[in-house]
Design an enzyme around this catalytic site. Sequence first.
Site, short mmCIF file in Angstrom:
data_model
loop_
_atom_site.label_atom_id
_atom_site.label_comp_id
_atom_site.label_asym_id
_atom_site.label_seq_id
_atom_site.Cartn_x
_atom_site.Cartn_y
_atom_site.Cartn_z
N ASP A 34 1.65 -12.39 -8.36
CA ASP A 34 0.65 -13.39 -8.72
C ASP A 34 1.36 -14.51 -9.47
OD1 ASP A 34 -1.92 -14.65 -9.36
OD2 ASP A 34 -2.77 -12.70 -8.90
N GLU A 54 -8.51 -17.96 -3.58
CA GLU A 54 -8.35 -19.02 -4.58
C GLU A 54 -7.10 -19.88 -4.35
OE1 GLU A 54 -10.59 -16.89 -8.30
OE2 GLU A 54 -8.47 -16.44 -8.08
N HIS A 100 -1.80 -18.32 -5.62
CA HIS A 100 -1.35 -17.30 -6.59
C HIS A 100 0.15 -17.01 -6.41
CE1 HIS A 100 -5.18 -16.23 -8.47
NE2 HIS A 100 -5.75 -16.34 -7.29
C1 TNX Z 1 -10.65 -13.42 -9.22
S1 TNX Z 1 -10.77 -11.29 -7.04
C2 TNX Z 1 -9.41 -13.19 -8.67
C3 TNX Z 1 -8.32 -12.69 -9.52
C4 TNX Z 1 -8.74 -12.58 -10.96
C5 TNX Z 1 -10.13 -12.00 -11.03
C6 TNX Z 1 -10.63 -11.74 -12.41
C7 TNX Z 1 -9.74 -12.30 -6.51
C8 TNX Z 1 -9.46 -12.20 -5.10
N1 TNX Z 1 -9.18 -13.23 -7.33
O1 TNX Z 1 -7.17 -13.50 -9.38
O2 TNX Z 1 -7.83 -11.77 -11.64
O3 TNX Z 1 -11.03 -12.89 -10.40
O4 TNX Z 1 -11.83 -11.02 -12.43
#
Ligand code: TNX
Length: 772
Positions: free
Chosen positions: A197, A331, A267
């Site tokens: 990440d 994301e 990420h």
């Molecule tokens: C969203 S769940 C994210 C993570 C974070 C998390 C915290 C997901 C695919 N991405 O990068 O750690 O929320 O709850």
Amino acid sequence: MKRSLIFLLLLVTKLAFAQTSKINSYTVIPLPNSISLTKGSPFVLSNKTTITYTKENLELKRIAYFLSEYIAISTGIKMTVDANSKSKNTIRLESNYVSDHKEAYELKVTSESITLNGASEAGVFYAVQTLRKTLPTTPNTTTVILPTAVILDYPRFEYRGMMLDVARHFAPVSFVKKFIDILALHNINTFHWHLTDDQGWRVEIKKYPNLTTIGSNRKETLIGKNSGKYDGKPHGGFYTQEEIKDIVKYASQRYITIIPEIDLPGHMLAALASYPELGCTGGPYQVLTKWGVSDDVLCVGNENTFRFLEGVFDELITLFPSNYYHIGGDECPKVRWKICPKCQAKIVELGLIKDKHHSAEEKLQSYCINRMEKYLNSNGKQIIGWDEILEGGIAPNATIMSWKSFEAGIQAAKLGHKVIMTPSSHVYFDHYQGRDTKLEPLAIGGYSDVEKVYNFDPIPKELTAQEQKFIIGGQANIWREYMPTTEQVEYMILPRIAALSESLWTEPAQKNYSTFLPRLASFFSVYDKLNYNYAKHILEVSASSRIDTDKSILFLELKNPTNSPIYYTIDGSIPNFKSIKYTNPIEIKETVTAKAIVVRGNKTSRILERNFEFNKASLKPITLLNQPVEKYTFDGAATLIDGKRGKSGYSTGDYIGFYGKDLEAIIDLKTIQTISEVILGTYIDPNSWIFGAKSYQVLTSDDGQNFTEVFASNVAVPVKNEGASYVDLTAKFTPRNTRFVKIIAKIADIIPDWHYATGQPTYLFADEIIIH
Ligand code: TNX
């Protein structure tokens, strides 16, 4: 002489402490799908019992030794493992049970022996888990008496997962093994390992050494939440390929598949810090020291990015035999791609054109995922990705891991893709599990208690029977932004994983939360034996209230699952076993502080405290003209007139939340009363999209039809970098007589430009209406 005296003494003490335990049922967690107690004298298990298995089956041999070890830990009884045992008094392991489910098993207890027969060795392993969880944990047990029975069992879902994030905080190999043991105890068969990440790259890749020399270290870490302060301490760690192989083997011996995740193309800051040429700007980059989503992502217009990713997967393929590989996809902001010449050239080259649903950049993300899918498919692997891989068109063979809600999963199943449900509403174990958040370690937010997890059903009602078949299972996630220690990880997992295990293993028709709770309470003795750090909320008093607005009474109901007595006070004093014993819901009509404890033997629980402060609005009939969103409805309108202020954030039931809709409420004071002040308690937290109200208006009426405005004012909307706070909107006016009071709080406009979720509707959270 002296020696034999000591020996005699030891013998006498041992005999004095020797325990016989009688087992009454096999109702372990997860609850087996069929348990039939049969007639016959019980089986007596002792150190004279031998564990035996089909000779030449080395897997069964290994399981036999696991069983003897489990029994020794739980009871202290040491048993012999012997493939050639001729004795009758045996526990026999076999793997010729016939079933459609490859993890199914039959556990048969007769007066002479116990047979654990699996449809595969994995099935035998689950039979062993069931037997092990049945056994007592009393020290010095020498004999266990087990009723004769036949248990036929199989899992509801083939995919039963837990994800562990080791990127935000590293976990040593010893803990990863402990984590695997915890999964095995709960019949979880998949460990999704989030290895990379923005905040750290944790797996050795020989071709790209910088990933671990640079990418596995960050120089410091943000303190707390949004503090802007850093701890100044470097954080790092990674697994060598040898360690990975060892862990993969450890897991496979416990019938757990490890799915590695390389989160791409977002990420990826740790990789960019290691190889800046893979980013759109060329850097320099640094491994991220705070949480959130980074705008810097892999440059998808650069062919070297794909060489790099392929090089990484080439090595992973030699380490992880799993059929599934997780490639993230979540994301991934598109801001860099929008102005990157290489990405834009790629968009042109591929002829990606913006349409009604997707931007060209979203299609570029889809291109990247598709291309990686092809690469992995050609290496015999299938990909899994988060919701976002649906954007811009889903890769043809991809499995979706639905995290934001059930929605992406529903969509994917309708498209004929496999789905793993892991909705943040139910199974994000980084969310709070206790309502009183001040008593909890700092968490990211949200609220999922054991009951919520227990009610998690991976199969949404919206799907047809045919579509439901695409839901292969469910998973809970441990994101570790706010979990620096492994003790805390255990606390966040346990016991919610017990509820998860039953959601994924046991058929819904067998499930029942009220019988689950006492089973969970006794399962805690196993956690104690294994020195697990677990949360004990279910042993404490829990409270719920019901309001009768006709009689203006609040009924406070107290509960605990172990049926130990509850004692309470309503005069503010600390309760003890001499206080009032709880029998029926407590009737509350005026301002009081209720405090309650559970007394279990000579131990008492933490004190539950509820303050009720009543005013003219309390317990009066209330109507909401718009409804709160389902997720934040809790007790609905009653929340606003229950005399209870919100104390622990917006997500634990003290508040109700409106999304993109105004709050409009009418309160009937029942008689004409003189009033001069109306307060609406709200909570704002721009970081969580909660911008509160933009205006506040109060109106009064004698007939509930024709209202006159008595107060109106604009409310300042939160600005950039504003933290969370409690905001009481207050209307003061010259005293007037009225029976009906209408409150209108107009919700703030869509999220402004400076915010990461710009353009989305906002939330308004309210806890109480107070009228003086
Ligand atoms: C969203 S769940 C994210 C993570 C974070 C998390 C915290 C997901 C695919 N991405 O990068 O750690 O929320 O709850």
